[in-house]
Scaffold this active site. Structure first.
Site, PDB file in Angstrom:
ATOM      1  N   CYS A  78      15.423  53.588 -67.539  1.00  0.00           N
ATOM      2  CA  CYS A  78      16.387  53.237 -68.589  1.00  0.00           C
ATOM      3  C   CYS A  78      16.298  51.786 -69.048  1.00  0.00           C
ATOM      4  CB  CYS A  78      17.805  53.530 -68.118  1.00  0.00           C
ATOM      5  SG  CYS A  78      18.090  55.258 -67.682  1.00  0.00           S
TER       6      CYS A  78
ATOM      7  N   HIS B  93      22.108  57.782 -75.577  1.00  0.00           N
ATOM      8  CA  HIS B  93      21.222  57.003 -74.703  1.00  0.00           C
ATOM      9  C   HIS B  93      19.777  57.496 -74.835  1.00  0.00           C
ATOM     10  CE1 HIS B  93      19.500  55.053 -71.318  1.00  0.00           C
ATOM     11  NE2 HIS B  93      20.035  55.749 -70.344  1.00  0.00           N
TER      12      HIS B  93
END
Length: 365
Positions: free
Chosen positions: A83, A319
């Site tokens: 991430c 996301h």
């Protein structure tokens, strides 16, 4: 040592997995960003650096640069730090400039979850240590730090309200380059009754005792984002307007069962190295993968909510893994231009495998 500054930042709209950007492969999503930013630094661009997590493999940055029509002399690097990949790409560009390896980079990330060929995620950690999915790990963070469902839902409501307020005020228009005639994030196609959804939502990762729900968690998304990182002297020579000056960064490792708390150690280390405190930082952007993570990090660091993710974040808008770190920097890039008396800002991400990454920037006036 050379000084690295950010002079431009752009992103695509963020689409839901199998949503409005479902037919766009990773290199195709990144190409419009590279085309626009590349045209602004024509003749001085050294390289493209992109983060990518669940893409097709290969060097997505190079393929995207070619797709964008950049000169064939412009090479590319693709990296994966889960991430935090997009933030790591920017960090790498800053250090390349500081060390004199180059003077101008386009850096960021891209993710097309809709076209990903991977049947499931990559491994975060050996099984003997523990390799939980991120949602389960978010539950572990909530349990360890005593974060209740009510606290998570309260933060999710705040994030939702902030995101919609920013959208209604037209703030995101500065950030976005339209793709496929889409000029806003898919989430803003319809305003949900978030309060009712939060009340109804049930735990989805640990059903009996859990607190993490689909509503206080981020979605799975498609999108791309990149910034132009330049040597400050070169920027001034070419009359670009630097907005953020890179100061320093820090990376921390925690137990892979608790990746959501990893930004805490990274931020603490970063501030300690630079003789700063939480009070010295005017804005924080920490990726909102899960509300449990943000609540835990804000409590452990004592970050006032009026400094944290002030225009919302991934809990509402989504996301796109490889792009999310770059989106944080892009958000700061525009936020500091709207506000007065801002000196220092921090962007941070906690990644699968228990890796936290934080970057410190000084605002240039």
């Amino acid at each position: 040592m050379h000084s690295a500054v950010i002079v431009q930042a752009k992103r695509t709209p963020i689409g839901k997995m199998n949503g409005m950007l479902r037919s766009w492969e990773a290199h195709q999503l990144a190409a419009p960003i590279l085309q626009v930013l590349g045209s602004e630094v024509e003749g001085i661009l050294d390289e493209v650096i992109l983060g990518n997590v669940v893409g097709p493999g290969g060097n997505v940055a190079r393929v995207a640069a070619l797709e964008a029509g950049l000169p064939m002399s412009i090479t590319g690097i693709t990296l994966d730090r889960q991430c935090s990949a997009g933030l790591e790409a920017i960090r790498m560009a800053c250090y390349f400039i500081q060390g004199g390896a180059g003077k101008c980079y386009i850096a960021g990330g891209v993710e097309s979850t809709s076209t990903s060929p991977l049947p499931k995620r990559a491994r975060f950690s050996p099984e003997k240590i523990g390799d939980p999915d991120m949602g389960v790990a978010a539950e572990y963070v909530a349990e360890k730090y005593g974060i209740t469902k009510m606290e998570q839902d309260e933060y999710a409501q705040i994030s939702f309200n902030r995101s919609w307020s920013a959208y209604d005020n037209g703030q995101f228009k500065q950030e976005i380059i339209p793709v496929a005639e889409k000029d806003h994030d898919e989430e803003f196609l319809r305003r949900r009754n978030i309060e009712a959804l939060l009340k109804r939502a049930k735990p989805i990762f640990i059903k009996e005792t859990g607190t993490v729900t689909a509503v206080n968690s981020c979605g799975i998304n498609d999108g791309a984002c990149a910034v132009v990182v330049m040597d400050e002297v070169l920027a001034k020579q070419h009359r670009y307007q630097p907005v953020l000056r890179f100061v320093d960064s820090s990376v921390s490792g925690v137990h892979p069962n608790f990746p959501g708390i990893s930004p805490v150690q990274a931020i603490q280390s970063l501030l300690l190295k630079n003789s700063l405190t939480i009070a010295d930082i005017d804005l924080f952007e920490i990726n909102e993968a899960f509300a449990s993570k943000i609540v835990a990090c804000s409590q452990q660091l004592s970050i006032p909510l009026d400094k944290l993710n002030v225009s919302g974040g991934a809990l509402t808008m989504g996301h796109p893994y490889g792009a999310s770190g770059a989106i944080l920097v892009t958000r700061l890039f525009y936020e500091v231009q709207r506000k007065q008396n801002i000196k220092y800002v921090v962007a941070a991400v906690g990644s699968g495998g228990g890796i936290g990454l934080a970057m410190l920037f000084e605002v240039i006036r």
